[in-house]
Scaffold this motif. Structure first.
Motif, PDB file in Angstrom:
ATOM      1  N   SER A  50       0.820  -1.210   0.000  1.00  0.00           N
ATOM      2  CA  SER A  50       0.000   0.000   0.000  1.00  0.00           C
ATOM      3  C   SER A  50       0.851   1.256   0.000  1.00  0.00           C
ATOM      4  N   TYR A  51       2.157   1.103   0.180  1.00  0.00           N
ATOM      5  CA  TYR A  51       3.048   2.262   0.146  1.00  0.00           C
ATOM      6  C   TYR A  51       3.220   2.772  -1.283  1.00  0.00           C
ATOM      7  N   PHE A  52       3.130   4.072  -1.444  1.00  0.00           N
ATOM      8  CA  PHE A  52       3.356   4.693  -2.745  1.00  0.00           C
ATOM      9  C   PHE A  52       4.759   4.370  -3.248  1.00  0.00           C
ATOM     10  N   THR A  53       5.717   4.317  -2.339  1.00  0.00           N
ATOM     11  CA  THR A  53       7.099   3.986  -2.711  1.00  0.00           C
ATOM     12  C   THR A  53       7.175   2.645  -3.408  1.00  0.00           C
ATOM     13  N   SER A  56       5.311   2.711  -6.789  1.00  0.00           N
ATOM     14  CA  SER A  56       6.068   3.498  -7.770  1.00  0.00           C
ATOM     15  C   SER A  56       7.227   2.688  -8.341  1.00  0.00           C
ATOM     16  N   SER A  88       5.815   9.258 -10.629  1.00  0.00           N
ATOM     17  CA  SER A  88       5.714   8.636  -9.315  1.00  0.00           C
ATOM     18  C   SER A  88       7.068   8.461  -8.644  1.00  0.00           C
ATOM     19  N   THR A  92       8.406  10.186  -5.329  1.00  0.00           N
ATOM     20  CA  THR A  92       8.894   9.349  -4.229  1.00  0.00           C
ATOM     21  C   THR A  92      10.216   9.883  -3.693  1.00  0.00           C
ATOM     22  N   TRP A 149      -4.072   7.136 -11.784  1.00  0.00           N
ATOM     23  CA  TRP A 149      -3.536   6.194 -10.805  1.00  0.00           C
ATOM     24  C   TRP A 149      -3.196   6.849  -9.468  1.00  0.00           C
ATOM     25  N   PRO A 150      -2.543   8.014  -9.397  1.00  0.00           N
ATOM     26  CA  PRO A 150      -2.288   8.597  -8.076  1.00  0.00           C
ATOM     27  C   PRO A 150      -3.568   9.001  -7.347  1.00  0.00           C
ATOM     28  N   TRP A 153      -4.893   5.891  -5.949  1.00  0.00           N
ATOM     29  CA  TRP A 153      -4.120   5.474  -4.768  1.00  0.00           C
ATOM     30  C   TRP A 153      -4.512   6.292  -3.550  1.00  0.00           C
ATOM     31  N   LEU A 154      -4.683   7.593  -3.702  1.00  0.00           N
ATOM     32  CA  LEU A 154      -5.090   8.426  -2.575  1.00  0.00           C
ATOM     33  C   LEU A 154      -6.453   7.994  -2.048  1.00  0.00           C
ATOM     34  N   THR A 157      -6.083   4.802  -0.190  1.00  0.00           N
ATOM     35  CA  THR A 157      -5.395   5.018   1.083  1.00  0.00           C
ATOM     36  C   THR A 157      -6.339   5.550   2.144  1.00  0.00           C
TER      37      THR A 157
END
Length: 217
Positions: A50-53, A56, A88, A92, A149-150, A153-154, A157
């Motif tokens: 679930s981490y954006f890092t 990405s 992304s 990051t 996509w971002p 993701w938000l 989250t």
């Protein structure tokens, strides 16, 4: 060189993922978060991915792996994917350097994955694009599509955080900051991503045209 550089990046991301998944399965701290020993394996893995890092770097893996095998995929979907990976991974690196690096202190094998995910790939992937291209390949429509996509993701989250009480980053934590504070944190990161996307689009249009094989069109 283009394919070789992307091949190296892809291998580095795979190494980082193997390390992070192994550490998470063992119950230790991942490269992208604190100790998670008290959680079950399924929850630990769900949190990790679930981490954006992590997501990405997976995007980078998909793009670099494709470029390593095939220098010039030209479809609109792949162009959006490539832009998403650029955007992304740059975000990051910037967010980690500005907001997170001073508060995170990885140990053991997590130092390896942390360095790959936050220091090496966020520099190497954009650098390869600057040196080798391919470009120009972007339109403003593709830039707009890259934000699907971002935003997704938000939304994921915030919804998952409301259900589980766990958020991947403190600046998105509605439990600590309240709804509006967490929303402000997300909007600030989103605004920064918009700026990065505009910069990438302008560079794509104005830098020398390259095919991905270090030659001009």
């Amino acid at each position: 060189m283009f394919r070789a550089c992307h091949g190296v990046i892809a291998v580095l991301v795979v190494v980082g993922l193997v390390v992070d998944v192994s550490v998470t399965v063992a119950g230790g701290p991942s490269a992208s978060g604190g100790a998670v020993v008290e959680l079950g394996l399924a929850d630990r893995l769900a949190n990790l991915f679930s981490y954006f890092t992590i997501l990405s770097n997976i995007l980078v893996l998909a793009v670099s792996g494709t470029f390593a095998l095939r220098p010039e995929p030209t479809g609109a979907l792949f162009r959006v994917l490539h832009l998403d990976a650029l955007l992304s991974i740059a975000a990051t690196g910037v967010v980690y350097a500005v907001l997170l690096a001073a508060t995170e202190h990885p140990t053991g094998w997590s130092v390896v994955s942390n360095t790959i995910f936050h220091d090496v790939v966020p520099v190497a992937f954009p650098l390869v694009w600057l040196v080798f291209g391919p470009r120009p390949r972007l339109t403003w429509r593709l830039v707009a599509l890259a934000f699907v996509w971002p935003v997704a993701w938000l939304a994921y989250t915030y919804v998952r955080g409301a259900v589980t009480g766990w958020y991947p980053y403190g600046f998105l934590d509605a439990t600590l900051l309240g709804f509006w504070g967490a929303l402000l944190g997300g909007l600030q990161v989103f605004a920064g991503a918009v700026v990065l996307a505009v910069v990438i689009k302008l560079l794509d249009a104005r830098l020398p045209a390259l095919t991905g094989r270090s030659s001009t069109r």
